[in-house]
Design a protein around this motif. Structure first.
Motif, PDB file in Angstrom:
ATOM      1  N   PRO A   1       2.440  12.039 -14.024  1.00 46.29           N
ATOM      2  CA  PRO A   1       3.739  12.449 -14.579  1.00 46.29           C
ATOM      3  C   PRO A   1       4.366  11.315 -15.370  1.00 46.29           C
ATOM      4  CG  PRO A   1       3.590  12.985 -12.236  1.00 46.29           C
ATOM      5  CD  PRO A   1       2.410  12.128 -12.559  1.00 46.29           C
ATOM      6  N   ILE A   2       3.938  10.070 -15.089  1.00 46.38           N
ATOM      7  CA  ILE A   2       4.528   8.935 -15.802  1.00 46.38           C
ATOM      8  C   ILE A   2       3.996   8.861 -17.230  1.00 46.38           C
ATOM      9  CG2 ILE A   2       4.729   6.406 -15.803  1.00 46.38           C
ATOM     10  CD1 ILE A   2       4.459   6.587 -12.697  1.00 46.38           C
ATOM     11  N   THR A   3       2.661   9.112 -17.391  1.00 50.62           N
ATOM     12  CA  THR A   3       2.069   9.066 -18.727  1.00 50.62           C
ATOM     13  C   THR A   3       2.123  10.412 -19.431  1.00 50.62           C
ATOM     14  OG1 THR A   3      -0.067   9.604 -17.763  1.00 50.62           O
ATOM     15  CG2 THR A   3       0.426   7.266 -18.071  1.00 50.62           C
ATOM     16  N   ASP A   4       2.395  11.444 -18.674  1.00 47.53           N
ATOM     17  CA  ASP A   4       2.420  12.818 -19.171  1.00 47.53           C
ATOM     18  C   ASP A   4       1.041  13.293 -19.636  1.00 47.53           C
ATOM     19  OD1 ASP A   4       3.931  15.073 -19.204  1.00 47.53           O
ATOM     20  OD2 ASP A   4       4.522  14.886 -21.300  1.00 47.53           O
ATOM     21  N   ILE A   5      -0.038  12.656 -19.173  1.00 50.18           N
ATOM     22  CA  ILE A   5      -1.387  13.168 -19.435  1.00 50.18           C
ATOM     23  C   ILE A   5      -1.674  14.244 -18.393  1.00 50.18           C
ATOM     24  CG2 ILE A   5      -3.868  12.595 -19.555  1.00 50.18           C
ATOM     25  CD1 ILE A   5      -2.939   9.677 -20.197  1.00 50.18           C
ATOM     26  N   LYS A   6      -2.020  15.467 -18.815  1.00 52.89           N
ATOM     27  CA  LYS A   6      -2.148  16.579 -17.879  1.00 52.89           C
ATOM     28  C   LYS A   6      -3.558  16.738 -17.303  1.00 52.89           C
ATOM     29  CE  LYS A   6       2.019  18.193 -19.245  1.00 52.89           C
ATOM     30  NZ  LYS A   6       3.225  17.622 -18.633  1.00 52.89           N
ATOM     31  N   GLU A   7      -4.569  16.377 -18.124  1.00 57.80           N
ATOM     32  CA  GLU A   7      -5.954  16.599 -17.693  1.00 57.80           C
ATOM     33  C   GLU A   7      -6.454  15.431 -16.847  1.00 57.80           C
ATOM     34  OE1 GLU A   7      -8.388  19.088 -18.395  1.00 57.80           O
ATOM     35  OE2 GLU A   7      -6.581  20.264 -18.857  1.00 57.80           O
ATOM     36  N   PHE A   8      -7.097  15.757 -15.712  1.00 57.72           N
ATOM     37  CA  PHE A   8      -7.648  14.683 -14.885  1.00 57.72           C
ATOM     38  C   PHE A   8      -8.984  14.211 -15.428  1.00 57.72           C
ATOM     39  CE2 PHE A   8      -4.893  16.801 -11.728  1.00 57.72           C
ATOM     40  CZ  PHE A   8      -4.164  15.696 -11.349  1.00 57.72           C
ATOM     41  N   HIS A   9      -9.199  12.876 -15.398  1.00 56.29           N
ATOM     42  CA  HIS A   9     -10.489  12.284 -15.730  1.00 56.29           C
ATOM     43  C   HIS A   9     -10.902  11.433 -14.557  1.00 56.29           C
ATOM     44  CE1 HIS A   9      -8.060  12.775 -19.458  1.00 56.29           C
ATOM     45  NE2 HIS A   9      -9.153  13.471 -19.803  1.00 56.29           N
ATOM     46  N   PRO A  10     -12.183  11.087 -14.462  1.00 56.17           N
ATOM     47  CA  PRO A  10     -12.594  10.265 -13.316  1.00 56.17           C
ATOM     48  C   PRO A  10     -11.826   8.939 -13.278  1.00 56.17           C
ATOM     49  CG  PRO A  10     -14.502  11.190 -14.427  1.00 56.17           C
ATOM     50  CD  PRO A  10     -13.333  11.504 -15.289  1.00 56.17           C
ATOM     51  N   VAL A  11     -11.291   8.623 -12.111  1.00 57.04           N
ATOM     52  CA  VAL A  11     -10.504   7.390 -11.930  1.00 57.04           C
ATOM     53  C   VAL A  11     -10.940   6.701 -10.642  1.00 57.04           C
ATOM     54  CG1 VAL A  11      -8.444   8.144 -13.202  1.00 57.04           C
ATOM     55  CG2 VAL A  11      -8.674   8.687 -10.763  1.00 57.04           C
ATOM     56  N   ASP A  12     -10.448   5.453 -10.460  1.00 56.67           N
ATOM     57  CA  ASP A  12     -10.758   4.727  -9.222  1.00 56.67           C
ATOM     58  C   ASP A  12      -9.867   5.200  -8.077  1.00 56.67           C
ATOM     59  OD1 ASP A  12     -12.694   2.887 -10.406  1.00 56.67           O
ATOM     60  OD2 ASP A  12     -10.946   2.197 -11.562  1.00 56.67           O
ATOM     61  N   VAL A  13      -8.577   5.311  -8.391  1.00 60.71           N
ATOM     62  CA  VAL A  13      -7.614   5.663  -7.345  1.00 60.71           C
ATOM     63  C   VAL A  13      -6.783   6.868  -7.769  1.00 60.71           C
ATOM     64  CG1 VAL A  13      -5.631   4.871  -5.986  1.00 60.71           C
ATOM     65  CG2 VAL A  13      -7.456   3.264  -6.573  1.00 60.71           C
ATOM     66  N   GLY A  14      -6.711   7.869  -6.918  1.00 58.79           N
ATOM     67  CA  GLY A  14      -5.820   9.004  -7.148  1.00 58.79           C
ATOM     68  C   GLY A  14      -4.674   8.941  -6.151  1.00 58.79           C
ATOM     69  N   ILE A  15      -3.451   9.099  -6.654  1.00 56.34           N
ATOM     70  CA  ILE A  15      -2.277   9.031  -5.760  1.00 56.34           C
ATOM     71  C   ILE A  15      -1.591  10.387  -5.763  1.00 56.34           C
ATOM     72  CG2 ILE A  15      -0.046   7.925  -5.338  1.00 56.34           C
ATOM     73  CD1 ILE A  15      -1.144   5.411  -6.703  1.00 56.34           C
ATOM     74  N   VAL A  16      -1.394  10.955  -4.576  1.00 56.68           N
ATOM     75  CA  VAL A  16      -0.798  12.291  -4.485  1.00 56.68           C
ATOM     76  C   VAL A  16       0.524  12.215  -3.751  1.00 56.68           C
ATOM     77  CG1 VAL A  16      -1.096  14.656  -3.665  1.00 56.68           C
ATOM     78  CG2 VAL A  16      -3.091  13.336  -4.399  1.00 56.68           C
ATOM     79  N   GLU A  17       1.564  12.720  -4.394  1.00 58.60           N
ATOM     80  CA  GLU A  17       2.848  12.884  -3.731  1.00 58.60           C
ATOM     81  C   GLU A  17       3.021  14.362  -3.437  1.00 58.60           C
ATOM     82  OE1 GLU A  17       6.263  11.854  -6.146  1.00 58.60           O
ATOM     83  OE2 GLU A  17       7.616  12.890  -4.786  1.00 58.60           O
ATOM     84  N   GLY A  18       3.559  14.690  -2.260  1.00 57.76           N
ATOM     85  CA  GLY A  18       3.894  16.084  -1.986  1.00 57.76           C
ATOM     86  C   GLY A  18       2.888  16.779  -1.098  1.00 57.76           C
ATOM     87  N   ALA A  19       3.335  17.886  -0.500  1.00 59.36           N
ATOM     88  CA  ALA A  19       2.504  18.688   0.389  1.00 59.36           C
ATOM     89  C   ALA A  19       1.921  19.861  -0.384  1.00 59.36           C
ATOM     90  CB  ALA A  19       3.340  19.183   1.557  1.00 59.36           C
ATOM     91  N   VAL A  20       1.134  20.652   0.319  1.00 63.50           N
ATOM     92  CA  VAL A  20       0.527  21.819  -0.329  1.00 63.50           C
ATOM     93  C   VAL A  20       1.171  23.080   0.240  1.00 63.50           C
ATOM     94  CG1 VAL A  20      -1.602  23.099  -0.700  1.00 63.50           C
ATOM     95  CG2 VAL A  20      -1.638  20.605  -0.654  1.00 63.50           C
ATOM     96  N   GLY A  21       1.787  23.861  -0.644  1.00 63.23           N
ATOM     97  CA  GLY A  21       2.466  25.074  -0.182  1.00 63.23           C
ATOM     98  C   GLY A  21       2.079  26.303  -0.956  1.00 63.23           C
ATOM     99  N   ASN A  22       1.335  26.117  -2.069  1.00 69.42           N
ATOM    100  CA  ASN A  22       0.907  27.308  -2.804  1.00 69.42           C
ATOM    101  C   ASN A  22      -0.456  27.086  -3.450  1.00 69.42           C
ATOM    102  OD1 ASN A  22       1.218  26.036  -5.326  1.00 69.42           O
ATOM    103  ND2 ASN A  22       3.353  26.708  -5.522  1.00 69.42           N
ATOM    104  N   GLU A  23      -0.994  28.142  -4.059  1.00 71.84           N
ATOM    105  CA  GLU A  23      -2.349  28.136  -4.647  1.00 71.84           C
ATOM    106  C   GLU A  23      -2.537  27.071  -5.711  1.00 71.84           C
ATOM    107  OE1 GLU A  23      -2.682  32.017  -6.217  1.00 71.84           O
ATOM    108  OE2 GLU A  23      -3.939  32.748  -4.590  1.00 71.84           O
ATOM    109  N   GLU A  24      -1.542  26.963  -6.582  1.00 69.07           N
ATOM    110  CA  GLU A  24      -1.671  26.044  -7.701  1.00 69.07           C
ATOM    111  C   GLU A  24      -1.771  24.604  -7.204  1.00 69.07           C
ATOM    112  OE1 GLU A  24       1.581  24.657  -9.522  1.00 69.07           O
ATOM    113  OE2 GLU A  24       0.519  23.858 -11.264  1.00 69.07           O
TER     114      GLU A  24
END
Lengths: 179, 613
Positions: free
Chosen positions: A41-64
């Protein structure tokens, strides 16, 4: 030395943990020489590419959110759960103490600020809500946990520095926070 | 006591026989985390957080319940122990709602108010490894003073133990089993409708956010508060308290001394723990004078002083009466007495002055708290001890429960102590004395009896208590006088409530009234019916008597007024003010000192008088 590539994302959350990350202030400048942000969200790049570290904020509450979580997991060597929602379920998990139908009715029909005379509960073009909110490690493997609501910038800094040194961080008690 | 030699983490430790591993380890400086264990309560061994490794034992042992033995080798910090502790904490956090961010006790590592959370930090819980259990449990808000949220309960049983061992009221217990287990109130009642006496001991010992105050909630964390240790002068017991204060507001009041061996076990009563937090009366904010048309007009402090000086000069000393609350510190009481004698006023009294006047002609053998605990017959006369002197009520219940003592209650009103009595005699108020002779033979047949006299209305009624006092004197039975207010005893010893002060009461025209706060013997109606011409009121709170007053001067409340109190046990204690008074608000001694200056009476010293207490 090649920069460490990092992707971040937010699921069911308030974005406060990302804000806490920005609260690293001048240390961000130093870290920027070692880290490169990809999808975030900081860079506003939407597509994921292979990275070393992925950081996830938030829980999972829906399909998306589950889709996004799976994508970042596939693309990350190390996955970090950032904040109470990702680690435990957090504030969104408050709804687990009610039925899904009760929650939808309360949110879309009953809240004091809602104007919805037809009492329509959105069901098209919106991701399907799960019956309960869960922490991300209920769906994918998580390598690092940084709890806190939000985590202290010091805790985030500690975790990032340990990762840069090639270690899997385990937060000491004084950097843990559940509130 | 026999010495026991053991090794803890390789260090030689000498303990005494009967000690637990936990006690020996703590004494030797080793830290073992605990959760269900509490210093003042019987070990329970329920939470398993305090497990240690003992050489030769195939399984881990709970250090809080395992006694030390000669030659024992204990390890408190091995990987196996640490793993077990983390596993235990994970299980506790998985069951019920332990999402900390919803809870008012939550905080960061250094400043959390929650012991459960602190332990979770210590064992480094950073996620829930097991799926969280989301059943809904009841939340009981029916108590006037506290909320019980079973969703946060970890079933450590501290509340059950404190209610049974210390308060001895046995309201709380466990019900159901396994994950469905709940803390039960009586036989499944809500707290508000149960035998609960709202003392808040369970709240004080709860290590999680399951029992919390209705008045402290979300006001402040303790780490942000000023901590003031003093005592509570509301009744004559004088329980030790710790007060948490922020921005001149009380956040929480706790009892001190919930450790093994303390007599009261850190108890407080509803009035002591919650009273100051429930305060809803309005303060008198400015001096008021009545004008020629009978209306109140705001005045400066100096104008009010001048009016009082005029009034004190306008009436002759034998037309003036001074009345004061024995809720005031001894310094104020002494000053009032000295000031009165300087201007020649002889009619001076406290509201509960009759209490000691009625006792003065008897030679009584004074009962102590230990006497109550060791009695086999307890005669409780008058009042409602649960409302007025709740902590002494716990000694009575302990004697009844633990030793099978016989309790006889003779009172005009119902009380929650009644259910512990073998015999309850309901009598009309004031006729308690008529039953004294019925118990003469019973007292003679018992080896250890005590008469407990309760309540301002009983103690100030000569007819009601004299037969009991005579009986006590004749049979040399111990008597416990539950004095109505913190300083009743000091007031008597300072001579503020002298003999027969009331005799000339009716002809008085000017009343100078000092209400530090309102004690249980004070009644605006009985002052009104005396028909004073003029009333000067120095008080903290607005009440019925203000309407009848001619001069009103704002005063400090007891929470703001430093001073000496002499409570029932006869020990003089210094009260440290919990709150700061607003600028210009005076205690009676400060007001009278200003008056003495204005009237050129010279300096009044009370140090010697107070020192004698």
């Amino acid at each position: 030395m090649a920069k460490v590539r990092v992707a971040t994302t937010w699921l069911e959350c308030c974005s406060g943990c990302h804000m806490s990350m920005l609260d690293l202030d001048e240390k961000l400048v130093e870290l920027a020489s070692k880290i490169e942000f990809d999808a975030s969200p900081i860079t506003d790049i939407k597509e994921f590419h292979p990275v070393d570290v992925g950081i996830v904020e938030g829980a999972v509450g829906n399909e998306e959110q589950l889709e996004v979580l799976k994508k970042i997991r596939e693309n990350s060597k190390i996955l970090v759960a950032l904040g109470d929602c990702a680690c435990f379920g957090g504030i969104p998990a408050m709804r687990n103490f009610f039925k899904k139908e009760e929650v939808l009715k309360r949110v879309y029909v009953e809240t004091e600020s809602t104007v919805n005379p037809e009492k329509v509960i959105p069901h098209e073009d919106v991701p399907k809500l799960f019956p309960s909110v869960k922490a991300i490690d209920q769906f994918v493997k998580v390598d690092v946990y940084v709890p806190g609501c939000p985590p202290d910038p010091k805790a985030i800094e500690y975790a990032l520095r340990e990762l840069l040194e090639g270690k899997i961080p385990v937060l000491p008690p004084e950097l843990l926070s559940y509130e | 006591m026999k010495e026991v030699k053991l090794k803890i983490n390789g260090k030689d430790v000498v303990a005494t026989e009967g000690m637990t591993i936990l006690e020996a380890a703590r004494k030797a400086g080793f830290r073992i985390p605990t959760l269900c264990y509490h210093d003042g309560l019987t070990p329970h061994g329920g939470c398993r957080l305090c497990v240690v490794e003992v050489k030769g034992s195939p399984r881990l042992l709970t250090s809080c319940t395992t006694p030390v033995a000669d030659g024992m080798e204990v390890y408190t910090d091995t990987d196996r122990v640490k793993e077990a502790r983390k596993f235990v904490m994970n299980l506790i956090m998985t069951e019920r709602n332990h999402f900390c961010m919803f809870c008012e006790k939550s905080g960061k590592y250094e400043d959390t108010d929650c012991e459960l959370q602190k332990r979770a930090y210590e064992v480094q819980i950073e996620h829930f490894p097991f799926p969280v259990y989301v059943d809904k449990y009841p939340v009981d808000t029916s108590s006037p003073v506290m909320v019980t949220d079973h969703n946060r309960c970890i079933l450590c049983g501290r509340c059950v133990r404190v209610c049974s061992e210390i308060v001895a009221n046995s309201t709380l217990d466990f019900s159901f089993r396994g994950s469905k287990a709940l803390i039960a109130v009586d036989t499944g009642l809500s707290k508000g409708k149960s035998s609960c006496i709202s003392c808040g001991a369970c709240m004080q010992v709860c290590p999680a956010g399951a029992i919390f105050s209705k008045f402290g909630g979300y006001k402040s964390r303790r780490s942000l508060c000023e901590r003031i240790e003093t005592f509570c002068p509301i009744c004559g017991i004088g329980c030790e308290t710790t007060n948490y204060v922020r921005y001149n507001n009380i956040v929480e009041i706790e009892g001190n001394g919930l450790v093994k061996g303390s007599l009261d076990g850190g108890q407080l009563c509803e009035k002591g723990r919650y009273g100051p937090l429930m305060e809803s009366r309005n303060r008198i904010s400015t001096p008021l004078l009545r004008d020629s048309k009978g209306r109140f007009v705001e005045a400066t402090y100096e104008e009010a002083l001048n009016r009082v000086v005029q009034l004190l000069k306008a009436y002759s000393p034998d037309q003036i009466a001074f009345r004061t609350s024995s809720f005031l510190p001894a310094e104020d009481l002494a000053y009032i007495k000295e000031f009165a004698s300087r201007i020649g006023v002889k009619d001076i009294d406290t509201f509960d002055g009759n209490v000691y006047r009625n006792l003065s002609s008897f030679k009584l053998s004074k009962g102590t708290y230990e006497d109550v605990l060791n009695a086999d017959l307890i005669l409780l006369i008058g009042g409602d001890i649960v409302k007025e002197h709740s902590v002494v009520g716990s000694y009575i219940r302990r004697a009844v429960r633990n030793r099978g003592a016989e309790l006889v209650v003779i009172s005009s009103i119902e009380s929650k102590i009644d259910r512990w009595a073998k015999e309850v005699r309901r009598v009309a108020e004031g006729s308690e004395g008529s039953l004294a002779n019925d118990y003469k033979n019973k007292i003679k047949s018992m080896s250890n009896s005590i008469i407990v006299l309760e309540g301002a209305s009983l103690l100030s009624n000569k007819e009601a208590i004299e037969p009991w006092l005579k009986l006590a004197e004749e049979l040399n039975v111990k008597v416990m006088i539950l004095t109505p207010t913190g300083n009743s005893l000091a007031a008597w010893e300072l001579g503020i409530s002298p003999d027969l002060a009331d005799s000339a009461g009716k002809s008085k025209k000017l009343l100078f009234l000092f209400l530090g706060d309102i004690d249980s013997s004070y009644s605006p109606a009985s002052i009104a019916e005396k028909g004073y011409e003029t009333i000067v009121l120095h008080s903290a709170y607005i009440d019925a008597i203000m309407k009848l007053s001619d001069v009103v001067i704002p005063g400090k409340s007891w929470l703001e007024n430093e001073g000496t109190y002499k409570v029932m046990d006869g020990k003089a204690r210094r009260f440290s003010p919990i709150l700061k008074a607003e600028k210009g608000v005076k205690s009676p001694r400060e007001l009278l000192s200003d008056l003495a200056d204005a009237m050129r009476l010279g300096s009044i010293s009370i140090d010697d008088i107070v020192r004698k207490l």
